[in-house]
Design a protein around this motif. Structure first.
Motif, short mmCIF file in Angstrom:
data_model
loop_
_atom_site.label_atom_id
_atom_site.label_comp_id
_atom_site.label_asym_id
_atom_site.label_seq_id
_atom_site.Cartn_x
_atom_site.Cartn_y
_atom_site.Cartn_z
N LYS B 62 0.87 -1.18 0.00
CA LYS B 62 0.00 0.00 0.00
C LYS B 62 0.90 1.23 0.00
CE LYS B 62 -4.51 -1.21 1.60
NZ LYS B 62 -4.91 -2.18 2.61
N SER B 277 -5.49 -11.68 0.27
CA SER B 277 -5.65 -10.53 1.17
C SER B 277 -5.52 -10.97 2.62
CB SER B 277 -7.03 -9.89 0.98
OG SER B 277 -7.15 -9.41 -0.30
N GLU B 284 -1.84 -4.25 -1.05
CA GLU B 284 -2.86 -3.90 -2.04
C GLU B 284 -2.94 -5.00 -3.10
OE1 GLU B 284 -4.18 0.08 -4.45
OE2 GLU B 284 -2.37 0.09 -3.23
N LYS B 286 -4.86 -6.07 -6.69
CA LYS B 286 -5.73 -5.64 -7.79
C LYS B 286 -5.93 -6.83 -8.74
CE LYS B 286 -3.77 -1.03 -7.80
NZ LYS B 286 -2.65 -0.32 -8.38
#
Lengths: 230, 432
Positions: B62, B277, B284, B286
């Motif tokens: 992040k 996660s 992060e 995606k």
């Protein structure tokens, strides 16, 4: 006449049997309070004209048909009030039925048809049962045709397989509904001779027939008329 | 000899009827099995192709960033600091997720900025074994991959996928026919230096050739290979071995991000993302939705198609068994009467009819599965996609198919069997 050992105490006793049918909206009473007792080792012939109720009566006696009223006592038990399991046990062990038509299973050989009573479950037929079946077939003169299908046998031979099937169980009562009805006279006589022999060994026989000559071979002749014993 | 003999002998005696039922069910099973096998191969092929387009999950730390714009003039994003992931830990955690079997490639990346002949260029540290799996369309135009011998390079090029397997966005490499590939001379990498693979555009822009030296601080990289144009970002960067770049840049064991390629015919991508996660909190993640959704749509479409066809075929077969058994009950009334007069219970009569149907189902399951298995090879040959995936023979599936068919046909015969069990000897045999 054959000389069996008859024990006087009734083995099978029907008391006040009534049975009605409805056909095309019309009710008819086939049996109007018929009573009969059969002793162990006895040979009873039931005769009468068509529609007199004799076949209905033997069907009731052999548990194939339930009466509207009355009792069928066998070995001290009223079969009319017996459970389905009890009826199945009696049909399997104590009673044997032969019909005018042999009703063999066309896809089983004579030996397999004879063994049919032992094929009720997944338990395989034993060697002893096979030996017994072969003995029964030999007794009706068909040992050499044990592996033939019913279609490869004559009418008389098929009826003899049906008798072997009845014998294999070592039943106590044999019900025969017009056993010679579809046979020529010579074959019919052979079948009657067989039934006589079986009876001499202590098996009670209740036979329905049109043939007065054969009927007279029995110890007792019962005549039925219009749903009653006369 | 037992009660099953009655069922099986009757099935044999009525062989035309049995054969017809067997044929219908076998055809049904053939269709289902063949469709299933073919769709699996097609699905696998699709996955392979889609995977060759690159990763579909991006794992990165992040980062705090600020988008700067004033008066309609965008100045871009300001990154407050550059974060790194611990490579070993990140890869280990991804490998530890429950859906690990659906993860085909884990490719970590470290990006270091450098200046070569006055121009800024990114050197990307990669694990070449993983990277080559991820980017099946890569072809070395000159030289070799770092760490590869000229013989290995020649063999790889000879085995390289034909052009139609390359992604649509990848232009055909100039003079790059893999069949004509010949061993190229190995570029000598001196001790203390490491190999470097240059993207085609970067090599052209920076004037790099095989053997060119690219310095990074006090470390030296030697260009051992130049990639054929790919049409992707790889054309503009220099690629180095991860360990070498980590050492040279002073970031041992660190990476900027990790690309993950997931196979999702058997699972929703969201599950994989959720599991990653959970395994990597504060990271992060995606997903490249387009690819994933395209995969899911394709796979779901084929699955729905198979399900619909299977249902229709099985329903037809079951109806046939039901009707056929029902007519057999009427035909065999006297037999049933005889059996009942011999002391056969209702349950015994019921099981004779069920066993007959089950025998048909069992045999149809075996025959249909085996036929379906071989038919699928033929279909794949006709579709010219034999090589898209393997078709392993699974005896357990064969047994399961036969069992399911036996259960289905038994279920279809329940009503006729129940009717048969209800027949009284009096109604079948007694002439009143």
């Amino acid at each position: 006449m054959h000389e069996p050992q008859i024990i006087d105490a009734p083995l099978l006793e029907a008391i006040g049997i009534t049975k009605s049918f409805t056909q095309d909206g019309m009710a008819s009473q086939a049996l109007k309070g018929v009573s009969l007792s059969v002793a162990q080792g006895e040979f009873v012939s039931i005769v009468g004209r068509s529609g007199s109720g004799k076949s209905t009566f033997v069907s009731v006696l052999s548990t194939l048909l339930m009466p509207d009223a009355g009792q069928v006592n066998y070995n001290g038990k009223d079969l009319v009030r017996a459970t389905e399991a009890e009826i199945n046990a009696i049909r399997h062990g104590d009673f044997a039925v032969i019909f005018q038509f042999h009703y063999l299973l066309p896809y089983l050989t004579a030996l397999e048809n004879t063994l049919l009573p032992f094929m009720r479950s997944l338990k395989p037929v034993t060697r002893a049962q096979k030996t017994r079946a072969m003995e029964c077939l030999a007794r009706v003169g068909l040992a050499d045709k044990a592996h033939r299908l019913p279609g490869q046998l004559s009418g008389g031979e098929q009826q003899r397989v049906a008798i072997a099937r009845a014998l294999v169980k070592e039943a106590r009562v044999l019900f025969a509904d017009e056993p010679t009805g579809s046979l020529d006279s010579a074959t019919g006589a052979t079948v009657m001779e067989l039934l006589g022999q079986i009876n001499t060994e202590g098996l009670a026989v209740v036979m329905v027939t049109h043939n007065e000559e054969y009927a007279r071979l029995a110890h007792r002749l019962v005549r039925m008329e219009d749903g009653l014993v006369v | 000899m037992n009660i099953l003999t009655i069922a099986l002998r009757n099935a044999r005696k009525k062989w035309v009827r049995t054969l017809l039922l067997l044929l219908v069910f076998s055809l049904g099973v053939v269709s289902i099995v063949a469709l299933s096998f073919v769709s699996r191969v097609v699905g696998d092929g699709l996955e392979k192709k889609l995977v060759s387009y690159g990763a579909n999950i991006l794992v990165s730390p992040k980062s705090e960033k600020l988008t700067v714009s004033y008066g309609g003039f965008a100045l871009g994003d300001m990154l407050f600091d550059v974060s790194y992931l611990d490579e070993a830990d990140t890869v280990k955690r991804i490998e530890g997720i429950e859906l690990r079997k659906n993860v085909s490639v884990i490719a970590p990346k470290l990006v270091v900025m450098d200046h070569v002949q006055g121009a800024a260029v990114a050197i990307v540290g990669v694990r070449f074994e993983q990277e080559k799996l991820l980017k099946g369309f890569w072809m070395v135009e000159q030289g070799t991959f770092p760490g590869e011998t000229p013989e290995q390079a020649a063999a790889r090029q000879a085995m390289a996928a034909p052009m139609h397997d390359a992604p649509a966005h990848a232009p055909a490499p100039k003079d790059a026919d893999p069949k004509d590939a010949k061993p190229t001379a190995a570029v000598h990498v001196p001790a203390g230096a490491d190999a470097l693979l240059a993207g085609s555009a970067a090599a052209e822009k920076l004037g790099l050739k095989l053997g060119s030296v690219v310095p990074l601080d006090r470390h030296k990289f030697v260009v051992t290979g130049i990639l054929a144009p790919t049409g992707s970002e790889d054309d503009n960067v220099l690629l180095a071995d991860m360990d070498a770049l980590q050492r040279a840049s002073g970031h041992p064991g660190k990476v900027n991000f990790v690309e993950v390629a997931a196979l999702c015919s058997g699972c929703p991508i969201d599950d994989i993302v959720n599991q990653i996660s959970a395994a990597l909190p504060g990271v992060e993640i995606k997903t490249l939705r387009g690819i994933v959704e395209q995969r899911m749509v394709s796979v779901h479409f084929v699955k729905k198609l198979i399900l619909s066809v299977s249902l229709v075929i099985l329903l037809t077969g079951c109806s046939m068994v039901g009707i056929s058994m029902l007519s057999a009950v009427n035909e065999r009334k006297k037999e049933i009467g005889i059996l009942r007069s011999l002391g056969f219970s209702r349950r015994a009569v019921f099981s004779i009819f069920c066993a007959e149907a089950a025998a048909v189902g069992l045999l149809a399951g075996f025959v249909g599965y085996l036929a379906g298995y071989f038919v699928s090879f033929r279909i794949l040959a006709v579709l010219e996609i034999e090589g898209a995936g393997s078709l392993p023979f699974e005896p357990l599936h064969l047994a399961a198919t036969a069992l399911v068919l036996a259960i289905l046909t038994s279920l279809a015969s329940l009503f006729p069997a129940w009717k048969a069990a209800g027949i009284e000897p009096s109604e079948a045999l007694v002439t009143l």
